[in-house]
Design an enzyme around this catalytic site. Structure first.
Site, short mmCIF file in Angstrom:
data_model
loop_
_atom_site.label_atom_id
_atom_site.label_comp_id
_atom_site.label_asym_id
_atom_site.label_seq_id
_atom_site.Cartn_x
_atom_site.Cartn_y
_atom_site.Cartn_z
N CYS A 2 2.71 5.78 9.89
CA CYS A 2 2.96 7.16 10.26
C CYS A 2 3.85 7.81 9.20
O CYS A 2 4.84 7.24 8.77
CB CYS A 2 3.65 7.32 11.61
SG CYS A 2 2.61 7.00 13.01
N ARG A 27 0.09 5.98 4.91
CA ARG A 27 0.83 5.41 6.04
C ARG A 27 0.04 5.45 7.35
O ARG A 27 0.49 4.92 8.37
CB ARG A 27 2.15 6.15 6.23
CG ARG A 27 3.05 6.10 5.01
CD ARG A 27 4.29 6.93 5.23
NE ARG A 27 5.18 6.32 6.18
CZ ARG A 27 6.16 5.49 5.87
NH1 ARG A 27 6.39 5.17 4.62
NH2 ARG A 27 6.93 4.99 6.80
N TRP A 74 -0.57 6.60 12.57
CA TRP A 74 -1.20 5.29 12.75
C TRP A 74 -0.80 4.88 14.16
O TRP A 74 0.35 4.58 14.44
CB TRP A 74 -0.67 4.30 11.71
CG TRP A 74 -1.39 2.99 11.76
CD1 TRP A 74 -2.56 2.66 11.14
CD2 TRP A 74 -0.98 1.80 12.46
NE1 TRP A 74 -2.90 1.37 11.42
CE2 TRP A 74 -1.96 0.81 12.23
CE3 TRP A 74 0.11 1.49 13.27
CZ2 TRP A 74 -1.87 -0.47 12.76
CZ3 TRP A 74 0.20 0.21 13.80
CH2 TRP A 74 -0.79 -0.76 13.54
N ASN A 98 7.85 8.35 13.73
CA ASN A 98 7.31 7.13 13.12
C ASN A 98 8.05 5.96 13.75
O ASN A 98 9.28 5.92 13.68
CB ASN A 98 7.54 7.19 11.60
CG ASN A 98 7.30 5.88 10.88
OD1 ASN A 98 7.83 5.66 9.81
ND2 ASN A 98 6.50 5.01 11.44
N GLY A 99 7.32 5.02 14.36
CA GLY A 99 7.97 3.85 14.95
C GLY A 99 7.56 3.66 16.39
O GLY A 99 6.53 4.16 16.84
N GLU A 479 -6.81 -15.11 0.70
CA GLU A 479 -6.76 -13.72 0.25
C GLU A 479 -8.17 -13.14 0.15
O GLU A 479 -8.41 -11.99 0.53
CB GLU A 479 -6.02 -13.65 -1.10
CG GLU A 479 -6.09 -12.32 -1.84
CD GLU A 479 -5.51 -11.13 -1.09
OE1 GLU A 479 -4.93 -11.32 0.00
OE2 GLU A 479 -5.66 -10.00 -1.57
N LYS A 483 -9.32 -9.95 2.27
CA LYS A 483 -9.83 -8.73 1.62
C LYS A 483 -11.18 -8.36 2.19
O LYS A 483 -11.45 -7.20 2.48
CB LYS A 483 -9.93 -9.04 0.13
CG LYS A 483 -9.67 -7.95 -0.84
CD LYS A 483 -8.26 -7.67 -1.24
CE LYS A 483 -7.34 -7.41 -0.09
NZ LYS A 483 -5.95 -7.43 -0.44
N GLU A 486 -10.81 -6.98 5.73
CA GLU A 486 -10.14 -5.67 5.75
C GLU A 486 -11.09 -4.53 5.45
O GLU A 486 -11.05 -3.49 6.10
CB GLU A 486 -9.04 -5.62 4.67
CG GLU A 486 -7.75 -6.28 5.03
CD GLU A 486 -6.74 -6.15 3.89
OE1 GLU A 486 -5.64 -5.65 4.14
OE2 GLU A 486 -7.04 -6.55 2.75
N HIS A 502 -12.26 -31.22 8.93
CA HIS A 502 -11.47 -31.28 10.17
C HIS A 502 -11.83 -30.14 11.12
O HIS A 502 -11.06 -29.84 12.03
CB HIS A 502 -9.98 -31.27 9.85
CG HIS A 502 -9.56 -32.45 9.03
ND1 HIS A 502 -9.42 -33.71 9.56
CD2 HIS A 502 -9.31 -32.56 7.71
CE1 HIS A 502 -9.08 -34.54 8.60
NE2 HIS A 502 -9.01 -33.88 7.46
N LYS A 602 -1.25 1.48 5.03
CA LYS A 602 -0.75 0.83 3.83
C LYS A 602 0.65 0.28 4.00
O LYS A 602 0.98 -0.79 3.52
CB LYS A 602 -0.79 1.86 2.69
CG LYS A 602 -0.35 1.34 1.37
CD LYS A 602 -1.54 0.97 0.51
CE LYS A 602 -1.15 0.18 -0.71
NZ LYS A 602 -1.96 -1.02 -0.86
#
Ligand code: HGA
Length: 607
Positions: A2, A27, A74, A98-99, A479, A483, A486, A502, A602
């Site tokens: 946010c 954000r 967000w 924000n929060g 990673e 990626k 995402e 396993h 982000k």
């Protein structure tokens, strides 16, 4: 997450607020909104989705007020629709937030009992009604806001505006960042200095517990008890330009291609290529005296930390405890007496990483911050900032920040090894020279984009992908999977190749692409054995290796992406690029929103 903005200006502020929100869209982009005070009355425009929707609303129905607040969201509490978009109103009050207000449910019940009616599902709306109740009880606006702030628990940055007052915004910070910008006869509030860069570079960062009374010609800052506090005014280094995509289709593509340059900038900051030594880093600890190093981070930054564990332990014989910050912060880990801690965060605002940092600080551990945003909270609260010189990263999926984090961590590992005497001068020179070659190899790898795009067309047809790797290629496998998830929304898992038998081997059939990251390194043969296990079960292997590895693999693959031979120390930095390109082209093929994938943001300033 946010982004919030406030402007007490001279001319209509809505277009300025939208301009600032564009810089904050990284954000969050679930919804956006602006409110102003016009002829004493509160007015607002809000729109679901990206900022462009709000811009269209404002074109059709402009706002003319010269004081205003704005928000890009967000969502944490309540679905991302227009009703839940900020600013939230009570009769006389407008709020952006924000929060998370942790005690919102209890406050909401209390306010409902007093007859307050809620329009949204958000936690934020309780703030507006709390202030409204104070006003109705006879408090002046500033007192009303202060009384309400005292009731709030949780993490918040707030901007509050009042009906009938065209010269007052109240800002408050308890957790997420908030900066005051000082102008000429105008004042600003913003989640970061970049948001305010077109207006001013004179910035005061609020500290936790601070709240500010912002008027056109004056700013006063108080602590939660209402005592005035002094906070330094600084020149921000925020860039005033809005970063553009150049000739690229997406920011992510541009940022992938910037890597040879930004990796070299970052390495040159820490390494003297001429003498073959690391540069002085002003570290608040002596590597030679450390018994352990703690590293904590989230997401991709965590995986950079995990790769560096191999480096610190291998070259510097320094044991590393690496943790996901959201776990570390509550784990109450006993920290060794002679230990130091490193925190890795692109934005420098990641809430969980910041909380972990504060835990280590309270334990008296010296702290280094590896961040991309220099004035960020994590940077400010550390003993030393170790910047990544990646430049602004706009694509939500981190690419160049990751390889720059790796570049800093690799430089630190060499420094640690030299200081601890686990490598001699010759070896230090050799490692520094190897690092200096990483940008060149990265450029060569970018030329494989045609082949990688072809592989991506196949990946775009499947629902699940497995990534495998050993040693430093294991975190890189994670990673790669992260990626892909995402930005393409394809389910992917990254596994240590030795773990295959396993469990995940049960998933393998002819429909399952298995991406194996295997430079020809000390354990290449072991990874080849794991590939044989996949091949024997009909799995489709996409092998990312080097020339020697391609010759020695001796296995039929669906596709082999061949990188140049390179020293194993720098392989994770260079191999990150094909892994990123694979995810990028798959997402492009799928037609997803590459730079702003759904549900993500982000800078993660909430828990
Ligand atoms: N809780 C508020 C603000 C969310 C936020 O700051 N996200 O990062 C909401 O859900 O609107």
């Amino acid at each position: 997450m946010c982004g919030i903005v406030g402007i007490v200006g001279q001319t209509p502020v809505a277009p300025l607020i939208v301009d600032a929100l564009k810089r904050l869209e990284y954000r969050g982009y679930d919804s956006a909104g602006v409110a102003t005070v016009e002829r004493g009355e509160l007015s607002r425009r809000r729109a679901e989705g990206k900022l462009v929707n709000l811009e269209r609303r404002l074109e059709a129905e402009p706002l003319s007020g010269t004081i205003g607040i704005g928000h890009t969201r967000w969502a944490t509490h309540g679905v991302p629709n227009e009703t839940n978009a900020h600013p939230h109103f009570a009769d006389e009050v407008a709020v952006v937030h924000n929060g998370i207000i942790e005690n919102f449910a209890e406050l909401r019940e209390e306010l409902k009992r007093d007859g307050y009616v809620f329009q949204s599902q958000t936690d934020t709306e309780v703030v507006a009604h709390l202030i409204s109740r104070e006003l109705r009880g006879g408090a002046e606006p500033i007192e009303a806001a202060h009384n309400a702030l005292k009731r709030l628990q949780g993490a918040f940055a707030l901007a509050i505006m009042f009906k009938g007052d065209e010269d007052l915004i109240i800002g408050a910070r308890n957790g997420p960042p908030l900066a005051v910008g000082h102008g000429q006869g105008e004042m600003y509030l913003g989640s970061d200095a970049i948001a305010l860069a077109p207006f001013t570079n004179a910035i005061t960062y609020l500290e936790d517990g601070d709240w500010a009374v912002v008027r056109r010609n004056k700013v006063q800052i108080f602590d939660i008890d209402g005592n005035p506090v002094k906070r330094q005014r600084q020149q921000s280094v925020g860039t005033s330009y809005l970063v553009d995509k150049g000739n690229h289709r997406h920011f992510m593509e541009k940022e992938i291609h910037e890597q040879p340059e930004v990796i070299s900038h970052t390495l040159a900051h820490y390494l003297d290529f001429i003498s073959g030594k690391t540069r002085e880093m002003d570290l608040p600890f002596d590597f030679a005296k450390l018994d352990r190093l703690a590293i904590s981070a989230c997401g991709t930054a965590y995986l950079a930390g995990l790769i560096s564990k191999y480096w610190f332990e291998r070259y510097a014989r320094l044991p590393v405890d690496i943790d996901i910050a959201s776990e570390f912060r509550y784990r109450e880990m006993p920290l060794a007496k002679n230990s130091a801690a490193l925190f890795v965060s692109q934005s420098g605002e990641t809430a969980d990483t910041l909380a972990s940092l504060r835990y280590c600080r309270s334990e008296g551990v010296p702290i280094g911050a590896i961040v991309n945003v220099r004035g960020s909270t994590i940077a400010r609260e550390s003993n030393v900032t170790l910047p990544t010189l990646a430049g602004p990263e706009i694509g939500v999926a981190s690419t160049k920040a990751f390889t720059c984090q790796l570049s800093v961590l690799a430089s630190l590992a060499v420094r640690a090894a030299a200081e601890r005497g686990t490598i001699d001068e010759e070896e230090e020179k050799r490692l520094v020279r190897q690092l200096s070659e990483a940008p060149r190899f990265a450029s060569q790898v970018l030329k494989l984009d045609g082949q990688i795009e072809k592989v991506a067309r196949e990946l775009a047809k499947v629902n699940h992908v497995l990534y495998l790797g050993r040693d430093t290629s294991y975190p890189l496998a994670m990673e790669g999977a992260l990626k892909l998830k995402e930005i393409s929304y394809i389910h992917a898992e990254g596994y240590a190749a030795g773990e295959l038998k396993h469990g995940p081997i049960a998933l393998i059939d002819e429909n399952m692409p298995v991406i194996v990251i295997a430079p020809h390194d000390r354990i290449f043969e072991k990874t080849v054995s794991n590939m044989q296990e996949v091949a024997a079960r009909g799995g489709r292997i996409i092998l990312i290796t080097d020339e020697t590895g391609a010759k020695r693999a001796g296995i039929e693959t669906f596709e082999t992406i061949v990188l140049p031979d390179m020293p194993e120390f720098i392989a994770p930095i260079v191999y990150a690029l094909p892994v990123q390109l694979l995810a990028y082209y798959t997402a492009v093929q799928m037609g997803t929103d590459v730079d702003q994938p759904r549900n993500l943001a982000k800078s993660v300033t909430v828990e």
